[in-house]
Motif scaffolding. Sequence first.
Motif, PDB file in Angstrom:
ATOM      1  N   GLY A 246      72.807  67.053  55.954  1.00 58.71           N
ATOM      2  CA  GLY A 246      73.592  67.619  57.038  1.00 58.71           C
ATOM      3  C   GLY A 246      73.938  66.525  58.020  1.00 58.71           C
ATOM      4  N   PRO A 247      74.573  66.877  59.138  1.00 59.38           N
ATOM      5  CA  PRO A 247      75.037  65.881  60.098  1.00 59.38           C
ATOM      6  C   PRO A 247      73.963  64.874  60.502  1.00 59.38           C
ATOM      7  N   GLY A 248      74.309  63.591  60.392  1.00 59.60           N
ATOM      8  CA  GLY A 248      73.411  62.517  60.780  1.00 59.60           C
ATOM      9  C   GLY A 248      72.518  62.017  59.668  1.00 59.60           C
ATOM     10  N   ASP A 249      72.447  62.739  58.544  1.00 60.99           N
ATOM     11  CA  ASP A 249      71.601  62.303  57.439  1.00 60.99           C
ATOM     12  C   ASP A 249      72.245  61.142  56.697  1.00 60.99           C
ATOM     13  N   ALA A 250      71.416  60.151  56.337  1.00 65.12           N
ATOM     14  CA  ALA A 250      71.854  59.021  55.522  1.00 65.12           C
ATOM     15  C   ALA A 250      71.280  59.198  54.126  1.00 65.12           C
ATOM     16  N   CYS A 251      72.034  58.769  53.123  1.00 58.00           N
ATOM     17  CA  CYS A 251      71.620  58.951  51.742  1.00 58.00           C
ATOM     18  C   CYS A 251      72.081  57.748  50.923  1.00 58.00           C
ATOM     19  N   VAL A 252      71.269  57.369  49.939  1.00 54.91           N
ATOM     20  CA  VAL A 252      71.627  56.310  49.000  1.00 54.91           C
ATOM     21  C   VAL A 252      71.667  56.911  47.610  1.00 54.91           C
ATOM     22  N   LEU A 253      72.783  56.690  46.904  1.00 56.75           N
ATOM     23  CA  LEU A 253      72.916  57.093  45.513  1.00 56.75           C
ATOM     24  C   LEU A 253      73.071  55.833  44.668  1.00 56.75           C
ATOM     25  N   ARG A 254      72.534  55.876  43.459  1.00 54.81           N
ATOM     26  CA  ARG A 254      72.584  54.712  42.580  1.00 54.81           C
ATOM     27  C   ARG A 254      73.667  54.877  41.526  1.00 54.81           C
ATOM     28  N   GLU A 255      74.232  53.749  41.119  1.00 60.57           N
ATOM     29  CA  GLU A 255      75.237  53.755  40.066  1.00 60.57           C
ATOM     30  C   GLU A 255      74.680  54.441  38.829  1.00 60.57           C
ATOM     31  N   GLY A 256      75.455  55.377  38.306  1.00 61.16           N
ATOM     32  CA  GLY A 256      75.059  56.095  37.104  1.00 61.16           C
ATOM     33  C   GLY A 256      74.307  57.384  37.345  1.00 61.16           C
ATOM     34  N   ASP A 257      73.824  57.612  38.594  1.00 62.21           N
ATOM     35  CA  ASP A 257      73.169  58.889  38.889  1.00 62.21           C
ATOM     36  C   ASP A 257      74.134  60.024  38.560  1.00 62.21           C
ATOM     37  N   ARG A 258      73.646  61.000  37.815  1.00 57.93           N
ATOM     38  CA  ARG A 258      74.442  62.209  37.556  1.00 57.93           C
ATOM     39  C   ARG A 258      73.983  63.249  38.567  1.00 57.93           C
ATOM     40  N   THR A 259      74.926  63.781  39.313  1.00 56.03           N
ATOM     41  CA  THR A 259      74.578  64.687  40.403  1.00 56.03           C
ATOM     42  C   THR A 259      75.344  65.999  40.309  1.00 56.03           C
ATOM     43  N   GLN A 260      74.765  67.000  40.970  1.00 48.93           N
ATOM     44  CA  GLN A 260      75.467  68.263  41.205  1.00 48.93           C
ATOM     45  C   GLN A 260      75.423  68.514  42.699  1.00 48.93           C
ATOM     46  N   TRP A 261      76.596  68.676  43.293  1.00 50.51           N
ATOM     47  CA  TRP A 261      76.735  68.910  44.726  1.00 50.51           C
ATOM     48  C   TRP A 261      77.042  70.388  44.956  1.00 50.51           C
ATOM     49  N   THR A 262      76.174  71.064  45.705  1.00 48.89           N
ATOM     50  CA  THR A 262      76.448  72.422  46.153  1.00 48.89           C
ATOM     51  C   THR A 262      76.814  72.299  47.632  1.00 48.89           C
ATOM     52  N   VAL A 263      78.094  72.463  47.922  1.00 48.41           N
ATOM     53  CA  VAL A 263      78.590  72.275  49.286  1.00 48.41           C
ATOM     54  C   VAL A 263      78.594  73.632  49.982  1.00 48.41           C
ATOM     55  N   HIS A 264      77.736  73.761  51.013  1.00 50.99           N
ATOM     56  CA  HIS A 264      77.580  75.020  51.735  1.00 50.99           C
ATOM     57  C   HIS A 264      78.602  75.151  52.860  1.00 50.99           C
ATOM     58  N   GLU A 265      78.871  74.052  53.539  1.00 51.80           N
ATOM     59  CA  GLU A 265      79.871  73.981  54.616  1.00 51.80           C
ATOM     60  C   GLU A 265      80.664  72.710  54.374  1.00 51.80           C
ATOM     61  N   THR A 266      81.975  72.738  54.630  1.00 55.24           N
ATOM     62  CA  THR A 266      82.812  71.560  54.394  1.00 55.24           C
ATOM     63  C   THR A 266      82.082  70.304  54.851  1.00 55.24           C
ATOM     64  N   LEU A 267      81.892  69.381  53.911  1.00 54.94           N
ATOM     65  CA  LEU A 267      81.113  68.169  54.147  1.00 54.94           C
ATOM     66  C   LEU A 267      82.043  66.976  54.328  1.00 54.94           C
ATOM     67  N   ARG A 268      81.816  66.228  55.393  1.00 55.80           N
ATOM     68  CA  ARG A 268      82.535  64.973  55.634  1.00 55.80           C
ATOM     69  C   ARG A 268      81.500  63.873  55.757  1.00 55.80           C
ATOM     70  N   LYS A 269      81.740  62.760  55.029  1.00 59.42           N
ATOM     71  CA  LYS A 269      80.812  61.644  55.074  1.00 59.42           C
ATOM     72  C   LYS A 269      81.556  60.328  55.266  1.00 59.42           C
ATOM     73  N   ALA A 270      80.884  59.393  55.903  1.00 55.76           N
ATOM     74  CA  ALA A 270      81.355  58.006  55.987  1.00 55.76           C
ATOM     75  C   ALA A 270      80.539  57.259  54.947  1.00 55.76           C
ATOM     76  N   TYR A 271      81.215  56.466  54.110  1.00 60.20           N
ATOM     77  CA  TYR A 271      80.509  55.850  52.992  1.00 60.20           C
ATOM     78  C   TYR A 271      80.781  54.355  52.872  1.00 60.20           C
ATOM     79  N   HIS A 272      79.864  53.688  52.168  1.00 55.53           N
ATOM     80  CA  HIS A 272      80.036  52.298  51.744  1.00 55.53           C
ATOM     81  C   HIS A 272      79.636  52.251  50.274  1.00 55.53           C
ATOM     82  N   ILE A 273      80.559  51.834  49.421  1.00 54.46           N
ATOM     83  CA  ILE A 273      80.320  51.738  47.976  1.00 54.46           C
ATOM     84  C   ILE A 273      80.332  50.270  47.576  1.00 54.46           C
ATOM     85  N   SER A 274      79.339  49.898  46.759  1.00 56.57           N
ATOM     86  CA  SER A 274      79.273  48.555  46.174  1.00 56.57           C
ATOM     87  C   SER A 274      79.522  48.698  44.688  1.00 56.57           C
ATOM     88  N   LEU A 275      80.570  48.064  44.203  1.00 65.81           N
ATOM     89  CA  LEU A 275      80.915  48.147  42.770  1.00 65.81           C
ATOM     90  C   LEU A 275      80.345  46.984  41.987  1.00 65.81           C
TER      91      LEU A 275
END
Length: 106
Positions: free
Chosen positions: A77-106
């Motif tokens: 939720g608002p203010g939470d920081a998260c790190v995802l790793r390349e190749g992680d398979r995820t399922q996102w259940t979006v409860h309320e419209t989610l907006r994030k600021a991101y930095h991706i390293s390729l």
Amino acid sequence: MADADLEPEPLDPSQIVSGEPVVTGKVLWESPDGLQIRGIWQITPGVVTDTEANELFVVVSGRATIEVEGGSVLEVGPGDACVLREGDRTQWTVHETLRKAYHISL
């Protein structure tokens, strides 16, 4: 950031598990070699799957549950920081419209 003009980012129909989520976003900066990207991303309620890149993000608004296959279940939720790793398979259940600021390293 909350007022940024976001552009449509079509979602592959095979990623949609339920609902009618709509994705928008905007790249704010990209490194000259194209290996670092920063931006804003938004998704409306629904359930989607994804295969992740190396990403650090901070939730600006909204709420979601992110299930990492074979790993953690993250409630974000608002203010939470998260790190995802390349190749992680995820399922996102979006409860309320989610907006994030991101930095991706390729």
